[in-house]
Scaffold this active site. Structure first.
Site, short mmCIF file in Angstrom:
data_model
loop_
_atom_site.label_atom_id
_atom_site.label_comp_id
_atom_site.label_asym_id
_atom_site.label_seq_id
_atom_site.Cartn_x
_atom_site.Cartn_y
_atom_site.Cartn_z
N GLU A 1 0.87 -1.19 0.04
CA GLU A 1 -0.02 0.04 0.08
C GLU A 1 0.79 1.35 -0.08
O GLU A 1 0.41 2.26 -0.68
CB GLU A 1 -0.98 0.18 1.08
CG GLU A 1 -1.81 1.09 1.39
CD GLU A 1 -2.88 1.20 0.34
OE1 GLU A 1 -2.88 0.49 -0.49
OE2 GLU A 1 -3.67 2.23 0.17
N THR B 1 -11.01 8.79 -13.21
CA THR B 1 -10.06 7.82 -12.17
C THR B 1 -10.35 6.57 -11.91
O THR B 1 -9.78 5.98 -11.16
CB THR B 1 -9.93 8.87 -11.08
OG1 THR B 1 -8.91 8.56 -10.31
CG2 THR B 1 -11.19 8.92 -10.12
C1 DMJ Z 1 -10.10 3.77 -7.39
O1 DMJ Z 1 -11.52 3.88 -6.70
C2 DMJ Z 1 -9.76 5.18 -7.93
O2 DMJ Z 1 -8.77 5.15 -8.73
C3 DMJ Z 1 -9.54 6.32 -7.18
O3 DMJ Z 1 -9.19 7.51 -7.78
C4 DMJ Z 1 -8.33 5.82 -6.00
N1 DMJ Z 1 -8.37 4.58 -5.70
C5 DMJ Z 1 -9.21 3.62 -6.28
C6 DMJ Z 1 -8.60 2.38 -6.43
O4 DMJ Z 1 -7.16 2.19 -6.01
#
Ligand code: DMJ
Length: 635
Positions: A505, A616
């Site tokens: 992580e 994202t």
């Molecule tokens: C996802 O839900 C998206 O990428 C977000 O921006 C950050 N983290 C998680 C995955 O790790």
């Protein structure tokens, strides 16, 4: 009366009927009554009657339609554009700005019916523009709203530069086999979710049941919505239909719970929008719009910076308890832009674009320490609350959405590009470091003090910097491509240095450690996508085969350590070959990790970067080659 005048040599015809004077008078009275009745009856004819259009000037015909129903009035007046295609959008006065999509739909249906009944639209007389425009808002704004509300899906598809799922050229057998392997993993993840957890948010693959959690305010089916576009792109048709059916029949938006504005936006709204753009299925669009409306009250703060948590039933919103001094989080309020522009595009309602443009305005106004954006901002004062800067958690996707706003606007949103360029310059100056062993990493910044740690989340930045490098000036281009490659290499090292070949992580660069977790609490891997996301972008932008090789290493590690009997699970420690599982198949594993791995083994024209930007959560949203109103974003 001329007709009744007695002609020389001819008896008047009342006289010819042998009538006396009082009878003549009565007869004339009767005739004139009859004529009046006939003329008046014109107004009672159906709107489409040819007679009406023959006898009445066009303008009058339009207003007579308006007298029969206010809705039909709207349609008649909106025809003033001279445009003949139906339906017309309602004037702003008839449709409240925040009318629910269901109400808007009902109104639009009424208008459509009324417009059909009115027949071909009448042209508005010159000079009657004011009447033709909605009662509120400027004429230009009203025209824009109307234009935007007629999103032309067919035209949008025609203007894509590549077929969505590519042209399928011949490819080497190894790449093909690897792609098929990833597809099989997706099917396995979906089938198990469907069998044990359909309708819950995630699958618990060890206990073979579902997990709901409290991130989505009572919304269910996060995995369904997150998986839709991946299933579609992988041509898992049957599975896509299963997911679609669930959305149609069981996806309930009338919930009453506390949701993360950010998570609902990136997973649900992003997932629904992408599914709509890929398939043209109205159900995805209408659900996205309906949900978008439910998020709007979160913006009712003194600055318009939304709070992080919203009750989807009551509309009440507040800040996360853990966020210092009631602040809002940069990566949360800064990761709405792409989806909200599309909500305005599809609904014709500018309110969504206005909300995110206001966020940008606040961010532009506030002073940035050393040009950096801290992670916590007060939605009340619009000032930073703490000076913690990170390109990983709490900050990450804000930067991502700047460069992607530029790309999604077909490179017109120069304000976003400038913000991105300036931010990256400050990040490079203050946060980018090289370890003793030569690994480039991005540290975190706490009021001027560096924390030499990089989160797994920060590993998306390799791909982002590469994506932006393409559009940097000639002299910076190679520099940024090198930086992107170095960061991606460091993230790969964090995988390569673990026993499972999956990354932790967070990993650190201090006390003699490089690219490894030093704390027990940072050793876990929860099926996150960021590292393979960067491999995918680096592959597409350089075609260096090492990125496909690294992706394949990740596939093998996932199969070996995360695949269990009923799905995929995160692991608690990447530094042991017999890790314990966390019993959770995250929805982003289907939305992102598997999608990016699949695309890594596809030709470049599958979800081409010419046509799409990934939100994202890896949901593809189209670049504005069409009629989309990104203009609003650069005013
Ligand atoms: C996802 O839900 C998206 O990428 C977000 O921006 C950050 N983290 C998680 C995955 O790790």
């Amino acid at each position: 009366m001329v007709l009744l005048r007695k002609l020389p040599g001819m008896p008047g015809w009342p006289a010819a009927l042998g009538l006396r004077l009082p009878q003549k008078f009565l007869f004339l009275l009767f005739l004139s009554g009859l004529l009046t009745l006939c003329f008046g009856a014109l107004f009672l004819l159906p709107d489409s009657s040819r007679f009406k259009r023959l006898f009445l000037p066009r303008r009058a015909a339009a207003s007579s339609a308006s007298s029969s129903s206010s809705a039909s009035s709207s349609s008649a007046s909106s025809s003033s554009t001279g445009d003949t295609d139906l339906p017309r959008s309602p004037p702003a006065a008839a449709e409240p700005r925040h009318a629910s999509p269901a109400a808007s739909r009902r109104l639009r249906d009424r208008l459509r019916t009324a417009a059909r009944a009115a027949g071909p639209p009448a042209r508005t007389a010159p000079g009657s523009r004011r009447q033709a425009e909605p009662a509120t808002g400027s004429p230009a704004a009203a025209r824009e709203t109307r234009a935007a509300s007629r999103f032309d899906y067919e035209r949008f598809r025609q203007l894509l530069r590549h077929p969505v799922r590519g042209r399928r050229p011949a490819e080497d057998p190894e790449t093909h086999a690897r792609r098929m392997k990833v597809k099989e993993m997706m099917k396995f993840a979906w089938d198990n979710y469907k069998q044990y957890a359909l309708g819950k948010n995630e699958l618990r693959p060890l206990t073979k049941n579902g997990h709901i959690g409290n991130m989505f305010g009572g919304l269910r089916g996060a995995t369904v919505v997150d998986a839709l576009d991946t299933l579609y792109v992988m041509e898992l048709e049957e599975e896509f239909q299963e997911a679609k059916k669930w959305v149609e029949k069981s996806f309930d938006l009338n919930v009453n719970g506390e949701a993360s504005l950010f998570e609902v936006n990136i997973r649900y709204i992003g997932g629904l929008l992408a599914a709509y753009y890929l398939t043209g299925e109205e159900v995805f669009k209408s659900k996205a719009l309906e949900l978008g409306e439910k998020l709007l009250p979160a913006f009712n703060t003194p600055t318009g910076i939304p709070r992080g948590v919203i009750n989807l039933g009551s509309g009440m919103s507040w800040s996360w308890g853990w966020a210092s001094a009631g602040s809002s989080i940069l990566a949360e309020f800064g990761t709405l832009h792409l989806e909200f522009l599309h909500l305005s595009e599809l609904s014709g309602n500018p309110v969504f674009a206005e909300k995110v443009m206001n966020i940008r305005k606040v961010l532009n106004r506030v002073e940035k320490p050393q040009g950096l954006y801290p992670n916590f901002l007060s939605p009340v004062t619009g000032n930073w609350v703490q000076h913690h800067v990170s390109i990983g958690g709490l900050g990450d996707s804000f930067y991502e959405y700047l460069i992607k706003s530029w790309l999604m606007s077909d490179k017109k949103d120069s304000e976003a590009k400038k913000m991105y360029d300036d931010a990256l310059e400050a990040i490079e100056k203050h946060l980018v470091k090289k370890s003793a062993g030569g690994l480039t990493y991005i540290a975190e910044w706490r009021g001027g003090i560096l924390d030499h740690k990089m989160g797994h989340l920060a590993c998306f930045s390799g791909g982002m910097i590469a994506l932006g490098a393409e559009h940097a000036g000639e002299e910076r281009k190679q520099h940024y491509m090198d930086l992107a490659a170095e960061i991606t290499n460091t993230c790969h090292e964090s995988y390569a240095r673990s026993d499972t070949k999956l990354g932790p992580e967070a990993f650190r660069f201090d006390t003699g450690t490089e690219a490894m977790a030093t704390r027990l609490s940072e050793r876990y891997y929860i099926l996150r996508p960021e590292v393979v996301e960067s491999y995918m972008y680096m592959w597409r932008l350089t075609h260096d085969p090492k990125y496909r090789q690294w992706g394949w290493e990740a596939v093998k590690a996932l199969e070996k350590h995360c695949r269990v009997e009923a799905g995929f699970s995160g692991i608690r420690d990447v530094y042991t070959t017999t890790p314990t599982h966390d019993n959770m198949q995250q929805s982003f594993f289907l939305a992102e990790t598997l999608k990016y791995l699949y695309l890594l083994f596809c030709e470049d024209d599958v979800l081409s970067l010419d046509d799409w930007v990934f939100n994202t959560e890896a949901h593809p949203l189209p670049v504005n080659h069409t009629n989309f109103k990104a203009k609003a974003s650069v005013q």
